[in-house]
Write an enzyme that holds these catalytic residues in place. Structure first.
Site, PDB file in Angstrom:
ATOM      1  CD  GLN A 265      -2.886  -0.761  -0.013  1.00  0.00           C
ATOM      2  OE1 GLN A 265      -3.452   0.205  -0.253  1.00  0.00           O
ATOM      3  NE2 GLN A 265      -2.985  -1.993  -1.086  1.00  0.00           N
TER       4      GLN A 265
ATOM      5  CG  HIS B 112     -51.087  16.925  -1.545  1.00  0.00           C
ATOM      6  ND1 HIS B 112     -50.721  18.271  -1.932  1.00  0.00           N
ATOM      7  CD2 HIS B 112     -49.816  15.961  -1.741  1.00  0.00           C
ATOM      8  CE1 HIS B 112     -49.262  18.187  -2.272  1.00  0.00           C
ATOM      9  NE2 HIS B 112     -48.690  16.879  -2.201  1.00  0.00           N
TER      10      HIS B 112
ATOM     11  CD  GLU C 286      -8.726   1.991  -0.476  1.00  0.00           C
ATOM     12  OE1 GLU C 286      -7.677   2.512  -0.112  1.00  0.00           O
ATOM     13  OE2 GLU C 286      -8.950   2.051  -1.839  1.00  0.00           O
ATOM     14  CG  HIS C 287      -7.232  -2.324   0.753  1.00  0.00           C
ATOM     15  ND1 HIS C 287      -6.644  -1.152   0.288  1.00  0.00           N
ATOM     16  CD2 HIS C 287      -7.730  -2.667  -0.376  1.00  0.00           C
ATOM     17  CE1 HIS C 287      -7.091  -0.611  -1.014  1.00  0.00           C
ATOM     18  NE2 HIS C 287      -7.453  -1.857  -1.504  1.00  0.00           N
TER      19      HIS C 287
ATOM     20  CG  ASP D 204      -4.808  -3.831  -5.321  1.00  0.00           C
ATOM     21  OD1 ASP D 204      -5.858  -3.413  -4.748  1.00  0.00           O
ATOM     22  OD2 ASP D 204      -3.471  -3.550  -4.793  1.00  0.00           O
TER      23      ASP D 204
ATOM     24  CG  HIS E 222      -1.142   2.241  -4.037  1.00  0.00           C
ATOM     25  ND1 HIS E 222      -1.265   2.261  -5.558  1.00  0.00           N
ATOM     26  CD2 HIS E 222      -1.631   1.218  -3.707  1.00  0.00           C
ATOM     27  CE1 HIS E 222      -1.953   1.065  -5.846  1.00  0.00           C
ATOM     28  NE2 HIS E 222      -2.011   0.371  -4.767  1.00  0.00           N
TER      29      HIS E 222
END
Lengths: 421, 421
Positions: free
Chosen positions: A251, A412, A319-320, A353, A254
């Site tokens: 990770q 209505h 996230e992961h 991924d 990235h």
């Protein structure tokens, strides 16, 4: 990176680039220009930002063929297999329209309809991401979207990377334009002579792309705006330090702002992972990026027990999430907040991924508390269906009119009473 | 209002109030103040904007009991029946977590988890909307959300309208605060001493509430920001002009910017509806609002045939669509864009506002092209599940590593290879 104790203030150190005032102004100007001058503006911005003059933005059949020749057949096979896995998984997300009927003739239901058109942004620059093409396009195609438009900035040779084109072709994209940045988002949102507008725009991009998506949001739909990648790993003493360290680093490579956090019940593992991280780090091609991420956004937490460790993970909402413990499946029911959950030693995060099938577009920055992975549902919308029969109206009309009057909405009530005897 | 021909530029005349620069500044200041001073700021703003001094914001059990005494038992029964219908419909939207398993030991799936906490804003002012309470709260409770917090501005008597409290109690809300405006949104998003923060905020409100929701968006989730109400009616010569006119007016009375459009294949119906609208209009209590809406945002289009009429409706993408033709169900497959679809003469739009069961929170302003009605799914999120076995890793690890290297992510490849023999 250091070993820390869990406390109440535990949180991922996260940072989201919201852009500068100057960048926001630049993006607004680009969008206005594209709205005003169409293709001509696209050509001018492409020359300015991508350093290439293009007459025609559309990728041709020949370019697709060329791309197949430029990559190995092994790569074509891997992308094809990954695409098949992604398709199989996303097909499971399809839900039918449904209805219920009552004896009085009422029918209620929900109609599921694909969006008419979707634009997928694929980033350019030094890296090419065929996986991003697959993960954005396949759910849209599976959802039944008829028109999928891909845009990506051309290189200085006026071309797109072959891996991206091959992935697009395998995924089933028929309409690809070589245009990127805020100008591509503007074209997708508002249309030009060449590019007809779309209803929704998805896909990652740099800060200009992200700001442009925010700007056009409302006129078209957009997917989430992703922050830097994150991994949280929950491990006990059955985990192997070298594997955990490798996953944290995968990770970290990235983005200099990527988050990588281990929460473990084992102090020994904590110490060994720390050693391993610094042992593996110097040998990575992207070591500068990974080092910055590990130093600023990496952490190892030691928990007293699994209960506390799970609590910490839910607080982080990563996230992961990898769970590398003796019985990872047994912990699944306790996990409340995570974008994707990887269970056991062999479920290394990169498996998700590229290849396994679930989407790699996941909620970042703690939004796993309330957001979901990109899915087929993001490319469909629903309409409620209401069919009231004469009998249903006679049974319920007076009550509906009374409810309307309770809210002070006389017209209505009268609309309902117009149907009553 | 006039009778028009359909052409390519057909669109609902719509207007969304984006707020003024001054309003945006005011909202930002209120939010900062609440973040800094908590309950004290809530008290000060409540005194300033709602003209009432409150020490304790929380609605007590006694206030709920009082509310039941203040409304008729008929009203309690109607709200209870409406709530049951809404619950029954929304329970049909529940989808389970799911998984697939492969012979090599792989398990893939999707875990569905309710949000931890949700805040529901209920507008105050002259009108009270118990139906809004039901439509926002019941999907959240059905989704499994444990903590639901309702906020609504107090009247000058320091109380909330009894209809709203009764609806909240019937829906199952246990935590209600008498606070409104941007200050209530700030409290829900960031918390104060009394009000713990929530993960998502839903519910309609005035421009200050809408701007505050936009402002806190990202830190918490929000629902769509609704524009003025809209109705599109597709009718042929089987429709009754007085009923169609009454339905157009029922939307028009909501808001001076509400849209009411009829598309019909019958010029006779068009002319009769036009007459009926102006015949019924002067007798409505909210005739000033309805007149403004009808004059500025009302229209009647005559189409050559049903095909053209359906095309016009899809172009309009109205929030509410009524189909009053000989065979309305037969047209359902052609309708692509509408928030809710009402089929046949007896499915007058107010049936869906209060009672039938489907949600009345619907996409406005053309967003039915890509958005859905509020649903149980808006109060849940999903996590992908990936369990790779040793065998699956051995079969696919090399391919995954090669894909990672194709994207230039060496650490990804090494994380996978750390598991391979």
């Amino acid at each position: 990176m250091e070993i820390l104790q869990i406390d109440d203030t535990l949180s991922l150190k996260r940072t989201v680039d919201g852009g500068t005032e100057e960048q926001r102004k630049a993006v607004k100007a680009i969008i206005s220009e594209v709205r005003a001058a169409g293709d001509q503006a696209l050509r001018a911005f492409t020359e300015k930002f991508d350093a290439v003059k293009l007459d025609d933005f559309r990728v041709t059949e020949e370019e697709i063929l060329e791309a197949y020749h430029a990559v190995s057949s092994a790569v074509v096979e891997i992308i094809t297999e990954a695409a098949a896995n992604i398709r199989t998984y996303h097909e499971k997300q399809l839900r039918p329209s449904w209805m219920t009927t009552a004896e009085n003739g009422t029918m209620l239901g929900q109609k599921v309809t694909p969006l008419d058109s979707v634009g997928v942004y694929v980033p350019g620059g030094t890296a090419a991401y065929p996986s991003s093409v697959l993960m954005n396009v396949i759910p849209a195609i599976t959802a039944g979207v008829e028109r999928i438009v891909m845009v990506s900035p051309p290189g200085q040779d006026g071309k797109l990377p072959p891996g991206v084109l091959v992935a697009a072709d395998i995924a089933g994209v028929k309409e690809i334009y070589k245009v990127g940045g805020a100008q591509a988002i503007a074209a997708l949102a508002y249309g030009t002579e060449t590019i007809k507008p779309v209803d929704k725009i998805t896909g990652p991009g740099n800060i200009f792309v992200a700001l442009a998506k925010r700007e056009v949001f409302g006129d078209v739909a957009i997917d989430m705006i992703a922050g830097p990648s994150e991994i949280g790993i929950l491990a006990d003493d059955t985990a192997r330090a070298n594997e955990i360290a490798a996953d944290l680093l995968s990770q970290a490579e990235h983005d200099p702002r990527a988050c990588a956090v281990l929460v473990t019940t084992s102090r020994t593992l904590a110490e060994n992972v720390l050693d391993e991280v610094y042992k593996q780090l110097p040998h990575l091609p992207r070591k500068d990026i990974a080092t910055e991420a590990i130093e600023n956004f990496g952490a190892i937490y030691v928990a007293d027990d699994l209960e506390e460790a799970v609590g910490a993970i839910n607080q982080l909402a990563p996230e992961h999430l990898e769970i590398v413990t003796e019985n990872p499946v047994g912990l699944l029911g306790k996990i409340k907040h995570a974008g994707a959950i990887f269970l056991g030693r062999y479920s290394s995060e990169p498996v998700g991924d590229y290849f396994a099938g679930p989407n790699h577009v996941l909620p970042t920055n703690g939004t796993a508390r309330f957001s979901s992975p990109l899915s087929v549902e993001d490319f469909q919308k629903k309409s409620s269906i209401i069919l009231y029969s004469e009998q249903a109206m006679n049974e319920n009309g007076a009550k509906i009119a009374e409810f309307a009057r309770l809210e002070g909405l006389e017209a209505h009530a009268r609309a309902v009473e117009a149907r009553l005897k």
